[in-house]
Motif scaffolding. Structure first.
Motif, mmCIF file in Angstrom:
data_model
loop_
_atom_site.group_PDB
_atom_site.id
_atom_site.type_symbol
_atom_site.label_atom_id
_atom_site.label_comp_id
_atom_site.label_asym_id
_atom_site.label_seq_id
_atom_site.Cartn_x
_atom_site.Cartn_y
_atom_site.Cartn_z
ATOM 1 N N UNK A 63 35.379 42.450 41.482
ATOM 2 C CA UNK A 63 34.393 41.854 42.387
ATOM 3 C C UNK A 63 33.811 40.566 41.821
ATOM 4 N N UNK A 64 33.629 40.528 40.491
ATOM 5 C CA UNK A 64 32.888 39.425 39.867
ATOM 6 C C UNK A 64 33.809 38.418 39.178
ATOM 7 N N UNK A 65 35.060 38.817 38.957
ATOM 8 C CA UNK A 65 36.000 37.884 38.353
ATOM 9 C C UNK A 65 35.972 37.868 36.839
ATOM 10 N N UNK A 66 35.083 38.637 36.222
ATOM 11 C CA UNK A 66 35.052 38.742 34.759
ATOM 12 C C UNK A 66 34.590 40.151 34.394
ATOM 13 N N UNK A 67 35.181 40.712 33.357
ATOM 14 C CA UNK A 67 34.823 42.076 32.959
ATOM 15 C C UNK A 67 33.371 42.128 32.505
ATOM 16 N N UNK A 68 32.666 43.226 32.804
ATOM 17 C CA UNK A 68 31.328 43.391 32.241
ATOM 18 C C UNK A 68 31.417 43.378 30.716
ATOM 19 N N UNK A 304 16.009 44.133 40.244
ATOM 20 C CA UNK A 304 15.612 44.000 38.836
ATOM 21 C C UNK A 304 16.535 43.016 38.101
ATOM 22 N N UNK A 305 17.833 43.125 38.330
ATOM 23 C CA UNK A 305 18.771 42.240 37.618
ATOM 24 C C UNK A 305 18.568 40.792 38.049
ATOM 25 N N UNK A 306 18.350 40.574 39.340
ATOM 26 C CA UNK A 306 18.160 39.193 39.808
ATOM 27 C C UNK A 306 16.815 38.642 39.353
ATOM 28 N N UNK A 307 15.770 39.463 39.360
ATOM 29 C CA UNK A 307 14.476 38.983 38.856
ATOM 30 C C UNK A 307 14.561 38.670 37.368
ATOM 31 N N UNK A 308 15.273 39.512 36.622
ATOM 32 C CA UNK A 308 15.444 39.243 35.194
ATOM 33 C C UNK A 308 16.189 37.918 35.002
ATOM 34 N N UNK A 309 17.236 37.707 35.793
ATOM 35 C CA UNK A 309 17.995 36.453 35.683
ATOM 36 C C UNK A 309 17.095 35.256 35.981
ATOM 37 N N UNK A 310 16.228 35.393 36.983
ATOM 38 C CA UNK A 310 15.373 34.261 37.373
ATOM 39 C C UNK A 310 14.379 33.874 36.283
ATOM 40 N N UNK A 343 25.254 48.385 41.368
ATOM 41 C CA UNK A 343 26.029 47.465 40.529
ATOM 42 C C UNK A 343 27.188 46.864 41.325
ATOM 43 N N UNK A 344 27.844 47.699 42.125
ATOM 44 C CA UNK A 344 28.987 47.214 42.907
ATOM 45 C C UNK A 344 28.530 46.244 44.001
ATOM 46 N N UNK A 345 27.425 46.573 44.669
ATOM 47 C CA UNK A 345 26.972 45.714 45.776
ATOM 48 C C UNK A 345 26.479 44.363 45.243
ATOM 49 N N UNK A 346 25.762 44.379 44.125
ATOM 50 C CA UNK A 346 25.313 43.111 43.547
ATOM 51 C C UNK A 346 26.507 42.307 43.029
ATOM 52 N N UNK A 347 27.496 42.984 42.448
ATOM 53 C CA UNK A 347 28.696 42.268 41.972
ATOM 54 C C UNK A 347 29.401 41.597 43.141
ATOM 55 N N UNK A 348 29.460 42.307 44.267
ATOM 56 C CA UNK A 348 30.092 41.725 45.458
ATOM 57 C C UNK A 348 29.257 40.548 45.978
ATOM 58 N N UNK A 382 23.741 35.556 51.543
ATOM 59 C CA UNK A 382 22.328 35.912 51.444
ATOM 60 C C UNK A 382 22.260 37.425 51.211
ATOM 61 N N UNK A 383 21.573 37.830 50.154
ATOM 62 C CA UNK A 383 21.377 39.255 49.879
ATOM 63 C C UNK A 383 19.934 39.616 50.218
#
Ligand SMILES: *[C@@H]1O[C@H](CO)[C@@H](O)[C@H](O)[C@H]1NC(C)=O
Ligand SMILES: *[C@@H]1O[C@H](CO)[C@@H](O)[C@H](O)[C@H]1NC(C)=O
Ligand SMILES: *[C@@H]1O[C@H](CO)[C@@H](O)[C@H](O)[C@H]1NC(C)=O
Ligand SMILES: *[C@@H]1O[C@H](CO)[C@@H](O)[C@H](O)[C@H]1NC(C)=O
Ligand SMILES: *[C@@H]1O[C@H](CO)[C@@H](O)[C@H](O)[C@H]1NC(C)=O
Ligand SMILES: *[C@@H]1O[C@H](CO)[C@@H](O)[C@H](O)[C@H]1NC(C)=O
Ligand SMILES: *[C@@H]1O[C@H](CO)[C@@H](O)[C@H](O)[C@H]1NC(C)=O
Ligand SMILES: *[C@@H]1O[C@H](CO)[C@@H](O)[C@H](O)[C@H]1NC(C)=O
Length: 482
Positions: A63-68, A304-310, A343-348, A382-383
């Motif tokens: 989904x993301x093009x790179x392994x976790x 949480x992952x997107x807020x952490x990234x921001x 995890x899958x939906x955010x990766x997509x 848009x998510x």
């Protein structure tokens, strides 16, 4: 978004979201391995034997093009002793499979096994037992056998080292200053052995007192040996039967407030050119609580992952603990659990082409809205995550969100969308593997393969705007380019 208009008993309309025409200057670049995994040290070989570990990792990579990335570590890294003549990857005994061992040994094949992981690997070695020779010997084996080795930790959450731990100087009480001196010496020595920036330092759970920003000025001599700093993060505790709260976990405003504490930590690492990761994280400490396997935890992972990234966190390593006793794990023996859907939906949502992200909502209510941009700044997707809690009490309210100012290509009259949903925020995957959670109509079976037919929704575009609806506790991914 601020003042929803009550239209019908069960439908609200939020304030219109203006979608930018291209990536704004505050869009944050997203690491391809934003969603990564932490595997408990002693359990790592066991995870590699599970039938679904490789397919679940491969699906995220697809989904993301790179392994976790994978970090191997945790409490048991500080109970482990390397034995160069040990033939097994790990050797330990426990009387009960839900227990973690009090001590263990590991051999060179631990590192050959780790070398088969497709993403970057971080290995956590022991500092608590104060045998630096042993840990540096292990580091040399890791360096020699792992082309995918990104970094090495020396100790895990040292603020919790019990009094009497061998690393604590006799007669002294352990504190951040003593720990910093120890981290500096060990990381300098690791730098001597590796001749490169290999260390992942800090590895604390308790900022700011035990934190990256506090540590950096105390370890000037080790900085050239360090590549990254790690903070551990668990919004809630499930230790000793502590009570957990799913509504609080998945709350958008709560997530924004919680993650903000890591901003100074990330900034301190970035100021000296080092990476900052949440190197071990999950919903609740001590393996997780009742909230941890739920669909709401999947919604939490995304927001949480997107807020952490921001706020500057480059990667989050979601911890997977004792295989037979792990409420927050993404998968286990013959089962793929609720959190993996997040995890899958955010990766997509991020996709292979997703390069940067910005938040489009004001962070003042339960509707989280993010735009994902390509490297040339084109709005790709848009998510939307409606973090409003629904556990079956009362009516499940649906919120309509107008998205205005859309620039679409190919099909200007129609957009496509995928929905992540479940009957309740506290829905969980049954022990027999059957899942009430669906991702575009599909569910994962125990081997991490999607079952059932995919459901794509079509949304008509009027005057460069669409209206989308999300029930309480639901997420929607709208694709602008197709
Ligand atoms: C955000 O807040 C601003 C100022 O209060 C307001 O103009 C805007 O409409 C709000 N946007 C959303 C999406 O709520
Ligand atoms: C893995 O799958 C095989 C075949 O489907 C099965 O025989 C085996 O028991 C599974 N192993 C585990 C650990 O689930
Ligand atoms: C190392 O492992 C070998 C093989 O299991 C064992 O014979 C030996 O006693 C171990 N050494 C130590 C110091 O534990
Ligand atoms: C490993 O990490 C490095 C540094 O962040 C990055 O450049 C590289 O692309 C990563 N490789 C993989 C396979 O994830
Ligand atoms: C520390 O480790 C080394 C090498 O791995 C070993 O020879 C030595 O006995 C250990 N020391 C102690 C005090 O356990
Ligand atoms: C250490 O690395 C530097 C620069 O990468 C290199 O010039 C030097 O030869 C290396 N030393 C050893 C002992 O490998
Ligand atoms: C699996 O378990 C759930 C509830 O625990 C039950 O409703 C369902 O019928 C079971 N499915 C199968 C295929 O056994
Ligand atoms: C189209 O959208 C623009 C900008 O949002 C608005 O000013 C205009 O009134 C809309 N036109 C129609 C026919 O709805």
């Amino acid at each position: 978004m601020i003042s929803p208009i009550l239209l019908l008993y069960f439908v609200t309309i939020s304030r219109s979201i203006d979608v930018p025409s291209s990536a704004p200057s505050n869009a944050i670049t997203i690491d391809p391995a934003l969603l990564s995994l932490s595997l408990e040290f002693f359990a790592f070989p066991g995870y590699m034997e599970l039938n679904n570990t490789a397919p679940c990792l491969d699906h995220l990579q697809f989904l993301r093009g790179q392994a976790p990335a994978v970090r191997i570590g945790g409490t048991t890294q500080d109970r482990a002793t390397f034995n160069a003549t040990e033939s097994m990857a790990v050797r330990y005994t426990v009387s009960d499979p839900t227990q973690a061992p009090a001590s263990l040994t590991y051999g060179p094949s631990f590192f050959t096994l780790a070398s088969t992981l497709k993403g970057n690997v971080t290995v956590g070695l022991n500092r608590q037992l104060n045998n630096e020779t042993n840990s540096l010997e292990a580091a040399q084996y890791a360096l020699a056998s792992m082309p995918n080795l990104l970094s090495i930790e020396l100790g895990n959450e040292p603020e919790f080292y019990a009094s009497g731990s061998p690393i604590i100087p006799p007669g002294q009480s352990w504190n951040p200053t003593l720990d910093a001196a120890s981290q500096q010496k060990w990381h300098e020595d690791l730098g001597q052995v590796s001749n490169k920036s290999l260390g992942q330092a800090a590895v604390y759970l308790s900022p700011p007192t035990w934190g990256t920003a506090e540590l950096i000025p105390k370890i000037p001599n080790a900085l050239s040996s360090i590549i990254s700093f790690s903070g551990h993060s668990y919004p809630q505790s499930a230790c000793g039967g502590a009570s957990t709260n799913l509504q609080a976990l998945q709350s958008h405003t709560g997530i924004i407030s919680y993650t903000s504490q890591y901003k100074v930590e990330a900034a301190a690492a970035h100021a000296i050119g080092k990476h900052y990761f949440l190197g071990e994280t999950n919903s609740a400490t001590c393996g997780g609580g009742g909230i941890s396997p739920t669909f709401g935890a999947a919604l939490w992972i995304m927001d949480y992952s997107l807020q952490a990234a921001l706020i500057g966190v480059e990667r989050l390593y979601f911890h997977q603990g004792t295989i037979a006793d792990c409420a927050y794990c993404w998968w286990g023996e013959n089962i793929v659990d609720g959190p993996y859907y997040g995890a899958a939906f955010l990766s997509e949502a991020l996709g292979i082409d997703g390069h940067s992200v910005s938040m489009l909502d004001n962070g003042t209510d339960s509707m989280a809205v993010y735009a994902i941009y390509s490297s040339s700044g084109v709005v790709l997707r848009i998510l939307l995550i409606n973090t409003e809690y629904f556990d079956g009490t009362g009516t499940r309210v649906s919120t309509t969100v107008p998205l205005a100012g859309l620039k679409t290509t190919n099909r200007p009259d129609m957009l496509s969308a995928k929905r992540l949903t479940a009957p309740l925020a506290n829905s969980i995957v049954s022990a027999n593997g059957s899942s009430p959670i669906t991702l575009a109509g599909q569910s994962f079976d125990g081997l991490c393969s999607l079952t059932k037919n995919e459901v794509i929704e079509l949304i008509p575009v009027h005057n460069n705007s669409v209206s989308v609806s999300l029930q309480a506790s639901e997420a929607l991914l709208v694709s602008l380019q197709w």
